[in-house]
Motif scaffolding. Structure first.
Motif: not given
Length: 241
Positions: A112-126
């Motif tokens: 719940t504390k992940l930043g924008l970079c982490q969520w964008i990176g996760a989306a690109i990874f998936i």
């Protein structure tokens, strides 16, 4: 102890960076279009065992260091925890060691504390992982059909090389979409890291150089084998290369 762990981390970081540079430079040299480098190009291709003619999806020996490069910043904490548990085991013994209780919320809460970079990176990874899975499935089907055809023709003592042109998903744009998807996966990891770690940048550079080199060989193989190969299908980067 902390000082020793810090020195160990710095030494490991420098070693990993040197390994990625040492792995990338020969690929860049072999990619130079010069007849004088043909023997070096062939030797490197044989060592890498990449490309359609090799029928291999192996990452190579350098890829064993990839997880270590991605987790390099966590190593001191992991080593500190591990050495602490070992010391406690030696001093107290197994029966007197403190029992570690796992609180699931303690592991979920950081998400719940992940930043924008982490969520964008996760989306690109998936995104990259999904397309890599699809493209590998297409290659498996093509290979199985080819093997089945060869098996039936061997019974009649005939020979064939009717390997079909793969179609579907990113194959409509590039000849090596599974390599492109792998680059996307590592790009996701790079974005998720925040892009401030030189070690991860060097890892990403090696991945791109290695896969582009392999994709170029795959493209040449397709063009030699098929007269009707789609001329608008790029090597690895859609509409670019």
């Amino acid at each position: 102890m902390i000082e020793a762990l810090t020195k160990m981390e710095l030494g490991l970081v420098e070693l990993l960076r040197a390994a990625w540079i040492a792995g990338t430079l020969p690929i860049l040299v072999a990619s130079i279009p010069s007849s004088r480098l043909n023997s070096f190009h062939g030797a490197l291709l044989g060592f890498a065992k990449r490309g359609k003619t090799m029928q291999s999806s192996s990452h190579g020996s350098f890829y064993t260091a990839a997880p270590l490069s991605l987790c390099i910043n966590c190593i001191p904490e992991v080593l500190k925890f591990a050495t602490g548990r070992v010391a406690e085991f030696i001093v107290k013994g197994r029966d007197r060691m403190q029992i570690i209780e796992f609180d699931w919320w303690e592991y979920v809460n950081p998400l719940t504390k992940l930043g924008l970079c982490q969520w964008i990176g996760a989306a690109i990874f998936i995104w990259g992982w999904i397309h890599q899975h699809r493209c590998h499935a297409i290659l498996v089907i093509v290979t199985l059909c080819y093997d089945k055809l060869l098996g039936s023709l061997r019974e009649h003592t005939e020979q064939t090389d009717e390997y079909v042109i793969p179609h579907g998903d990113w194959f409509e744009f590039v000849s090596s979409p599974h390599y492109l998807a792998e680059i996307v996966i590592y790009a996701g990891l790079l974005v998720a890291s925040g892009g401030s770690d030189l070690t991860i940048w060097l890892l990403f550079g090696f991945v791109v150089a290695n896969l582009v080199f392999a994709a170029a060989e795959t493209q040449r193989w397709y063009l030699r084998k098929f007269d009707n190969y789609p001329r608008n299908r790029r090597t690895i980067l859609p509409f670019v290369y």
